[in-house]
Design a protein around this motif. Structure first.
Motif: not given
Length: 288
Positions: A53, A79-81, A87, A101-103, A105, A132, A270
């Motif tokens: 990401d 950052h990303g998912t 998660q 919502d798995p986003r 930073w 998150t 990650t």
């Protein structure tokens, strides 16, 4: 929350990067004062990228110096998912909204130093901010890892951390020292990996500025806590037996980082640069 946090995230990432710069400058200055005729060590600086990401950082590693046998000082902003496993782990920790919502930073600094002289203690430090869509928090800490222990070194390290914690919470030092004692314990060896320090995670008091200020104080306390110890011991005479003790203790340190350390697990899961994640490992170690 996401829009409101943009400025805070920029400020946190900038602080961690500035701290990285100050520490690398101080370590190279110590190398200039170090014993011996060899050229003083210098950091090799490499940009890193997170697979997938986005984001990356700076990996700074020095090898074979006058004072440091190996030291890494890394800064990152990623950052990303989150992958499903990460998660699920976050959701299990109770992070709000993570199941939907798995986003994410995250930004921080991570440091591990392994010393040339067995009388000089190894050390670890990291501080970070995590975001998150449903939550934010700070975490980190520092702990001293001597292979040959000196009570005065341990006292200086802890006294410096106690003074750094005091303005931010009357119970912070005691709470986070106890947390470090638990976190840096190696169950399969039945012992701690060093003489402790402080550790905290999931710090969100509801006051972002107060929690950020505390995290900055922890980072700023690192050089006063550690640098005098490294300088005091960098020219101590040592024996082959001292070196053997150092290498065996490094094996203990490696076991902890590969089996238990949260940061190692998170970085690898990650997709962050594996060399940056594993820079904490010592250059040489032994097992009996």
């Amino acid at each position: 929350m996401e829009g409101l946090m943009d400025d805070q995230r920029r400020r946190a990432a900038a602080w961690f990067r500035d701290l990285r710069d100050r520490i690398t400058d101080a370590f190279e200055a110590l190398e200039d004062r170090g014993p011996g005729e060899a050229a003083p060590g210098r950091f090799q600086v490499t940009p890193t990228e997170r697979a997938g990401d986005g984001g990356g950082g700076i990996m700074s590693v020095m090898r074979g110096g006058r004072v440091f046998e190996k030291v890494g000082v890394n800064w990152s902003e990623v950052h990303g998912t989150l992958a499903p496993r990460a998660q699920a782990a976050m959701a299990a920790r109770g992070v709000p909204g993570m199941a939907e919502d798995p986003r994410f930073w995250a930004s921080g600094i991570s440091l591990v130093a392994h010393m040339q002289n067995p009388h000089a203690p190894a050390v670890h430090m990291n501080t970070r901010m995590f975001w998150t869509p449903g939550a934010w928090w700070f975490g980190g800490g520092t702990d001293l890892n001597p292979c040959i222990e000196y009570d005065r070194d341990t006292a200086h390290f802890h006294d410096t951390l106690r003074a750094a914690c005091a303005p931010h919470g009357t119970d912070y030092y005691d709470r986070f020292k106890a947390w470090a004692d638990e976190y840096f314990f190696i169950p399969h060896r039945g012992r701690a990996r060093g003489v402790g320090g402080i550790f905290y995670d999931d710090l969100n008091s509801g006051d972002w500025q107060a929690d950020f200020d505390f995290t900055c104080a922890v980072g700023a306390a690192f050089l006063p806590a550690f640098l005098p110890l490294a300088e005091a011991h960098m020219a101590d005479p040592f024996t082959e037996g001292d070196r053997e003790v150092q290498l065996i203790h490094r094996g203990l340190y490696a076991e902890y980082n590969l089996v238990y350390d949260r940061g190692t697990k998170f970085g690898l899961e990650t997709g962050h640069n594996a060399d940056a994640v594993l820079m904490s490992l010592p250059p040489l170690a032994k097992w009996t």
